[in-house]
Design an enzyme around this catalytic site. Sequence first.
Site, PDB file in Angstrom:
ATOM      1  N   GLU A 158       0.850  -1.187   0.000  1.00  0.00           N
ATOM      2  CA  GLU A 158       0.000   0.000   0.000  1.00  0.00           C
ATOM      3  C   GLU A 158       0.889   1.242   0.000  1.00  0.00           C
ATOM      4  O   GLU A 158       1.855   1.336   0.742  1.00  0.00           O
ATOM      5  CB  GLU A 158      -0.922   0.003   1.218  1.00  0.00           C
ATOM      6  CG  GLU A 158      -1.972  -1.085   1.163  1.00  0.00           C
ATOM      7  CD  GLU A 158      -3.037  -0.929   2.228  1.00  0.00           C
ATOM      8  OE1 GLU A 158      -3.465   0.217   2.468  1.00  0.00           O
ATOM      9  OE2 GLU A 158      -3.435  -1.940   2.820  1.00  0.00           O
ATOM     10  N   LYS A 210       2.444 -16.811  -0.784  1.00  0.00           N
ATOM     11  CA  LYS A 210       1.906 -15.515  -0.367  1.00  0.00           C
ATOM     12  C   LYS A 210       1.908 -15.378   1.149  1.00  0.00           C
ATOM     13  O   LYS A 210       2.371 -14.364   1.706  1.00  0.00           O
ATOM     14  CB  LYS A 210       0.486 -15.357  -0.925  1.00  0.00           C
ATOM     15  CG  LYS A 210      -0.316 -14.203  -0.331  1.00  0.00           C
ATOM     16  CD  LYS A 210       0.302 -12.861  -0.643  1.00  0.00           C
ATOM     17  CE  LYS A 210      -0.592 -11.740  -0.095  1.00  0.00           C
ATOM     18  NZ  LYS A 210      -0.030 -10.409  -0.365  1.00  0.00           N
ATOM     19  N   ALA A 258      13.041  -0.714  14.218  1.00  0.00           N
ATOM     20  CA  ALA A 258      12.218  -0.840  15.413  1.00  0.00           C
ATOM     21  C   ALA A 258      11.134   0.232  15.396  1.00  0.00           C
ATOM     22  O   ALA A 258      11.343   1.343  14.922  1.00  0.00           O
ATOM     23  CB  ALA A 258      13.082  -0.704  16.664  1.00  0.00           C
ATOM     24  N   GLY A 263       0.687  -2.984  11.211  1.00  0.00           N
ATOM     25  CA  GLY A 263      -0.758  -3.077  11.124  1.00  0.00           C
ATOM     26  C   GLY A 263      -1.162  -3.324   9.688  1.00  0.00           C
ATOM     27  O   GLY A 263      -0.430  -3.955   8.922  1.00  0.00           O
ATOM     28  N   CYS A 266      -2.850  -6.821   5.762  1.00  0.00           N
ATOM     29  CA  CYS A 266      -2.163  -8.042   5.334  1.00  0.00           C
ATOM     30  C   CYS A 266      -1.468  -8.785   6.469  1.00  0.00           C
ATOM     31  O   CYS A 266      -1.837  -9.910   6.798  1.00  0.00           O
ATOM     32  CB  CYS A 266      -1.149  -7.707   4.234  1.00  0.00           C
ATOM     33  SG  CYS A 266      -1.907  -7.144   2.697  1.00  0.00           S
TER      34      CYS A 266
END
Length: 456
Positions: A158, A210, A258, A263, A266
């Site tokens: 994304e 995947k 780090a 989130g 995926c």
Amino acid sequence: MQITVIGCGYVGLVTAACFAEMGNRVACVDADEERIAALQRGMSPIYEPGIEGLLQTNRRAGRLTFHPQLGPGLSHSDIVFIAVGTPPALDGSADISQILGVAAQLGVLLDSPSIVVCKSTAPVGTACRVQAILDQLCQRRGLGWQHRVVSNPEFLKEGAAIDDFMRPDRIILGTEDADAERTMRQLYEPFVRNHDRILCMPRRAAEMTKYVANTFLATKISFINEVASLCELLGVDVEEVRKGIGADPRIGHHFIYAGCGYGGSCFPKDIRALLHMAREHDTELPILTAVEQRNQAQKGWPLRMLRKVYGERLAGCTVAVWGLSFKPGTDDIRDAPSRELIDELLAAGTMVKAFDPVAGDNIARAYPAAVARGQLQLFSDPYVALNQADALALLTEWKQFRQPDFALMAQLMRAPVIIDGRNQYDPAVVGAHGFRHLGVGRLPVDAPAPLLRKVV
């Protein structure tokens, strides 16, 4: 080629737009009539840099059309892509009911042998289940031929999905059918003309690839976050460690930064789905279990740092949050660390003043009651969000946050405290501007004593 893409979500739209850009005729189908109406006006329902321009250009050229029903969208189609959602169920499994439902529709509507491509991320064996449904319906209809089902997982980031699709590092084709492989290679050839990066393998291996790709990257993130937690106790700067291990080409620098956890749509979903697959076969994956546990703990890091500064006095504080999406380049707030922090701060009675370049509206829709009562305020300017704040929590590393005006920030904030959830800032630099800096696994930098008296 004539292509049909079923599902106008993130994966489906990027897939359709990029294939159309290469000269194919693409029909997009989605049951959400409002989404289709918006797309027919040239408006993208998702935020992704470059997507709206591609949609508008190819729609005007007649290469890209949008349909609310499946029948018209299948006309003369050579290849049908299934790109519907596979949301997580309560037990962590991937819900593939939409995929199987589409397969049943295709089995009734397709009147000639077709290539049906599973683009959605789905558990191992899903493509075979689609094949079985199609075979059964072909037999029931008395047809003397068979559809060919291919697994073709997506590897789109994304915020960089268009570039990932146009310049792929690999294209995975899961098929045991030579004719289907030949057609799929022809379809993807324009994207790999300089370097053939197409890998063909059995369907089950493609589906597994995947999941393993995403869970391995998530493992790298959780590993460096676990190291960072030990660095904090030992007085070691994790940034020095990161540079040292990243210089080893066997390790590399990718995904070893780090931070306050991963989130998005995926990594969390895919880890839970893979763990569920393991449980279904009476086995355990303790490494991935630990990855998930570490990430959940890591999302609580910003709140732990705020409590380190303010103890139980957060109810009277105002905390500014920069970055609400789970990563830069997207408005996706699914499983974002910001959600965890906002939930905890609202519960503690803290005032939250937040800014994100694109995700503010999504957060407003997620917290309507807090916005209505004024406890959660969303701003269109990052500096306005800092006014009278007792701390700034940086949760998403948008580029515009990299070199802010620290002098202005110090003037606006009631107390100069930065909770750096992405290790974006040099502690020495922010410390020189009078800030108390707390980074993930970094050596703390305290502001001068007169400033600290305001916050301790």
